[in-house]
Write a protein that holds these residues in place. Sequence first.
Motif, PDB file in Angstrom:
ATOM      1  N   GLU A 528     -32.092  34.908  12.247  1.00  7.05           N
ATOM      2  CA  GLU A 528     -33.313  34.860  11.446  1.00  7.05           C
ATOM      3  C   GLU A 528     -34.096  36.164  11.475  1.00  7.05           C
ATOM      4  O   GLU A 528     -35.126  36.259  10.805  1.00  7.05           O
ATOM      5  N   LEU A 529     -33.684  37.150  12.230  1.00  7.46           N
ATOM      6  CA  LEU A 529     -34.398  38.423  12.290  1.00  7.46           C
ATOM      7  C   LEU A 529     -34.241  39.173  10.978  1.00  7.46           C
ATOM      8  O   LEU A 529     -33.214  39.057  10.296  1.00  7.46           O
ATOM      9  N   PRO A 530     -35.234  39.976  10.574  1.00  2.00           N
ATOM     10  CA  PRO A 530     -35.089  40.767   9.344  1.00  2.00           C
ATOM     11  C   PRO A 530     -34.088  41.891   9.541  1.00  2.00           C
ATOM     12  O   PRO A 530     -33.939  42.442  10.627  1.00  2.00           O
ATOM     13  N   MET A 531     -33.397  42.212   8.469  1.00  6.41           N
ATOM     14  CA  MET A 531     -32.420  43.296   8.511  1.00  6.41           C
ATOM     15  C   MET A 531     -33.143  44.644   8.524  1.00  6.41           C
ATOM     16  O   MET A 531     -34.071  44.868   7.749  1.00  6.41           O
ATOM     17  N   GLU A 532     -32.722  45.515   9.379  1.00  2.00           N
ATOM     18  CA  GLU A 532     -33.288  46.858   9.476  1.00  2.00           C
ATOM     19  C   GLU A 532     -32.265  47.862   8.979  1.00  2.00           C
ATOM     20  O   GLU A 532     -31.058  47.628   9.082  1.00  2.00           O
TER      21      GLU A 532
END
Length: 779
Positions: A528-532
């Motif tokens: 669920e973390l945002p893509m960097e």
Amino acid sequence: MNSVLNPEAPEFYPHLTSVTQGGYTSINKTIRSSNNFPSGTSLELFKTFTDFNFVTCKLSESVVVQSNEIIITELPAVKLKFNDNDYNTEKIVDANDSMLDRININIDSICKVNKSSDQLVDVIENGFKVSSWNKTPVIAKIQVGSAMFIGAKNIPRPQLTFKDTIDNSESLWVPKISDKPNNIKPLALNILYNEEGEAVGYEHPYKVELELYHPPSSFIDPDPEPPSFPPPLEKTKLTYIDTESQVDALVKHLNDVKELAVDVEHHSYRTYQGITCLIQISTSEGDFIIDALAVREHIHKLNLSFTDPKKVKVFHGAEMDVLWLQRDFGVYIVGLFDTHQAAKVLKISGLSLKSLLMRYCQVDADKRYQLADWRIRPLPDELVKYARMDTHYLLYIWRRMKNELLEAASGQPHLLLSVFEQSRQICGVTYNKEVVHDNSHLGLYVRSKKSFNSRQMAALKLLYKWRDSQARVLDESTTYLLPNHMLLSLAEALPREVQGVNACCSPMPPFVKQNLIAIHRMLLSCRELPMEPQLFQMPQSISSMVNVAHHPLISYNVHDLTHYPEFSEDQPINLDQAAECIENYIDFQPDINAFKPTSDSETGNIVSNLNVDAKLFIPPFDRYRKYRTLAQMEELKEFKDKEAKIAAIGKGNELIKKEVLIKLQEAKALVEAEEKSETDKPDAATEVDNDENVIQKTVQRKRKISSDKRERKDSVAEATKEDKTENKPKNNQQNKMKNKSEIKSNVTRFNYKNVNYKKFYNENEKVLKQPKMKFKKHK
């Protein structure tokens, strides 16, 4: 079975050796070939080629056909299908389970484990006592290539019986030494600090003694007679030590000798820091094997002879042995001679102990048991023989290497002293616990040669640190709890379902089975973390090459430097030779004009801001670095803009409500201004002459009223349209109002008195009064 694999079994398959070895070789080649196949995005790219699809289809069909031939002997009703991987995987798993169950049943029946009725009678007659069949470890031997794996079940964990507690925390490791024999300076444990004032460890207790150590003359002078070859193992006395009295007797014996060979056997799979299981010592009187698990608290007495500078302690590859002796027993070494370092100085091709035994003793040592479980008690005979072989011939090898070092230096002792010096530096190393920091997982990531995005890297870091913390608490190795290849597979796949975790960890370790839900939740949180953005990073090897290439003392020319002294990381640095080489490098001048130094290149500015018209030659890699920097800046800017938008959305609806109210107020003010401007206009109907025709007056008034209504409707529509647009500034709306008023003021009024509206009226009437089409009715 072949008698080589099992001497007690009859020979019922004469070609079993060739079948097993040939099958292992084929499986090994197949696995290596399959690992070279493309995967991920590379596989999708290769699928666009017809030839690649044709070859893979043929291989898949061949694998299915061969698998069916194997499975039909175990499960005749099962048949694999083409192009159905899920079905085939499920059936293969079922077939493997069936085979393993049948093998286990046969083994249990041969070992008489399933005779429950006899065991029940014994329990009833003799009372509820644990029978001997459940105490003894079940030893298993598996040979893979040249290595022999020896493992066992039912081995009690030896660390549970230690009197000293095992501390796996990240706190400083405190040396276990309590007394200091053969000391020059009394025992004192001094803490060492780094530049930030943090404690990093303890000072070596024998630091002063090691700094003042010089080998006795008897170890440097040539031997008057050649060394005598040791007798074979069968004719040499062996003493197995597992009691305190035997340790005392060994210490007393070591006080009377001048030379002793030492080796250590270690186990690290079922413990976090590791356990020293055996200590082998060989002297002129025979071989000694110390059971370090049984007499762990008494081994510190060996310091009396191990720290005596008048005795030489011969090891082979003592880097880890020195640390293990410090960690488990508080034993230190003064007066070490490492045959591995001596082999480096003599430039021997084979540096292993097996090579040295063949070179000096013509003994082919059996090194198949390097991966054995040394916790097994009692020790099997093959492990005892393997342990004795490590030290039995070591004293003879040290004498032979000593003579060769003196001969290589024409009788001078400087090569021999260099080996003693390197061995002294090995003894000066102190043990410290392994510390896991935020970048500890990068070593595993680099070795895997995988490419992870930000979510996968977060999962790898999280699982790596969690696994380490659990291993410290349970006193188990990290690879036993969760092997590295399973850890990488979980981080790469990030499965959504629990079944995906099962697929990545097959066969599933017991620890993973117990913590299946916790592992799945950690993976979901990372998903669920945002893509960097994945920024470019220059590898360390390339950056070091760039730094060397831009060094002002080194030119771009390639020269033959074979006549200059060689440099190696293993050899100590000679400052005089280094200065000589630097002076010669300064004299090198480039032959090509493009590489000659200019005013820009002398300052290190080879690429002049991506100027393609630059007269100086720009190497391709330097151009790449410049363009890469620009790409990084653009990527970072885009990423920051996205972050700003996300942050603005996350502030809530208050900001949006304020903007909507402001727009409504602006629209209302605009409508009021339009109505006011319309009311201020003079009425055109008052200028109409009374003598005009009544029809013209009424027509003119109707047209005026309709135009006023249309203008008001248009103004309201424009106001509502401006209300819907959120991002238009207020100044633009004011400028529009101002421009409208200016245009209306500049337009001259049109005189409608003499206009003949009848002309337009008649034309409209003509259009309306077009003749209608007549249709005949058909009866």
